[in-house]
Design an enzyme around this catalytic site. Structure first.
Site, mmCIF file in Angstrom:
data_model
loop_
_atom_site.group_PDB
_atom_site.id
_atom_site.type_symbol
_atom_site.label_atom_id
_atom_site.label_comp_id
_atom_site.label_asym_id
_atom_site.label_seq_id
_atom_site.Cartn_x
_atom_site.Cartn_y
_atom_site.Cartn_z
ATOM 1 N N GLY A 1 21.464 -11.431 3.973
ATOM 2 C CA GLY A 1 20.391 -12.117 3.266
ATOM 3 C C GLY A 1 19.329 -11.196 2.698
ATOM 4 O O GLY A 1 18.771 -10.398 3.410
ATOM 5 N N SER A 2 19.036 -11.289 1.395
ATOM 6 C CA SER A 2 18.142 -10.311 0.792
ATOM 7 C C SER A 2 17.942 -10.621 -0.680
ATOM 8 O O SER A 2 18.337 -11.664 -1.184
ATOM 9 C CB SER A 2 18.731 -8.919 0.958
#
Length: 217
Positions: free
Chosen positions: A185-186
Site C-alpha cells: 500500500g502506497s
C-alpha cells in the site's frame, strides 16, 4: 511471474501455510472449523502471492511522453511548489496504489538519474496531503533530453513498511524498466514541468509501464 522483492516473503509464507495445514488436518477434528480455517489461510496466501506479481508490460519508448510509473488511481493533479529539489512550481500527478494493485515501480521516462535520496518518516495513509513530505519516501530525479528534469517520489502508506529503490546517481535508465517496489500500500508522486500536457484525469485508473499520462504540448 513474481517480483524478486517478494521471493523471500513468498518462501517463508509457503512454509508457514504448509505447517498450518498440517496442524489443522491433524488437530482440528470438527469438519466446519477445519474447512473454515483452511480456506481462510488459503485466501491470505493467495492475496500475498498476488501482491508480489510482476506482469510483463510492453512499453513503447518515447522521449516525448511520460508513462505511468505504477498501477493505481490518479488522486492528485495540481500545480504545487516543489521544495526538496527544484524549489519552484511543478505539476504534481499522484497515483495511489491499493494493496490489490501491482506494486512494481517503473521508470516513467528514459534518461540519467541526477538525484536519489531516501527519507525516513511517518506512515500516514497514502492519500493524506502531508504524506508526500512527512512519510517514509524516496526522491529520484531523472533528466530527459526532451522534458529536462522530472522528479518522482515513492511514498510509504499506512501499511507499507519498506520502499525499494534501484535508482542511483549517474545511472542511465530506460522508460518502463523496473525502478523499485513498495510493499503493502502506497503512492507515487510525479513532479513535471509546467508546460507539460496532462493526459489523465482525477480518479482515473492507470496502468504502469504502458499508459501515457503526460506529453509535450
Amino acid at each position: 511471474m513474481f517480483h524478486k522483492e517478494g521471493y523471500r516473503i513468498i518462501l517463508i509464507t509457503t512454509i508457514i501455510v504448509g505447517v498450518f495445514f498440517i496442524l489443522i488436518e491433524n488437530f482440528i477434528a470438527n469438519f466446519i472449523v477445519n474447512k473454515v480455517l483452511s480456506v481462510s489461510i488459503l485466501i491470505v496466501y493467495v492475496l500475498i502471492l498476488q501482491f508480489f506479481r510482476n506482469p510483463k508490460r510492453k512499453t513503447l519508448i518515447d522521449d516525448t511522453t511520460i508513462i505511468a510509473p505504477v498501477d493505481g488511481k490518479v488522486v492528485v493533479i495540481e500545480e504545487v511548489e516543489e521544495n526538496e529539489y527544484f524549489n519552484d512550481k511543478r505539476i504534481q500527478v499522484s497515483i495511489f496504489m491499493s494493496p490489490l494493485n501491482v506494486h512494481v515501480t517503473r521508470y516513467a521516462l528514459s534518461g540519467e538519474v541526477k538525484f536519489s535520496k531516501y527519507h525516513p518518516g511517518k506512515y500516514l495513509v497514502a492519500w493524506h496531503p502531508k504524506s508526500s513530505e512527512e512519510n517514509e519516501r524516496t526522491t529520484v530525479v531523472v533528466e530527459n533530453k526532451v522534458f529536462g528534469e522530472v522528479l518522482y517520489r515513492q511514498i510509504a502508506g499506512a501499511l507499507a513498511r519498506r520502499i525499494v529503490n534501484y535508482a542511483k546517481p549517474k545511472m542511465q535508465v530506460v522508460q518502463g524498466e523496473d525502478a523499485g517496489f513498495i510493499k503493502f500500500g502506497s503512492r507515487v508522486d510525479l513532479f513535471l514541468p509546467l508546460d507539460t500536457k496532462i493526459n489523465v484525469k482525477l480518479n482515473q485508473k492507470v496502468k504502469g509501464g504502458e499508459q501515457i499520462i503526460a506529453s509535450l504540448k
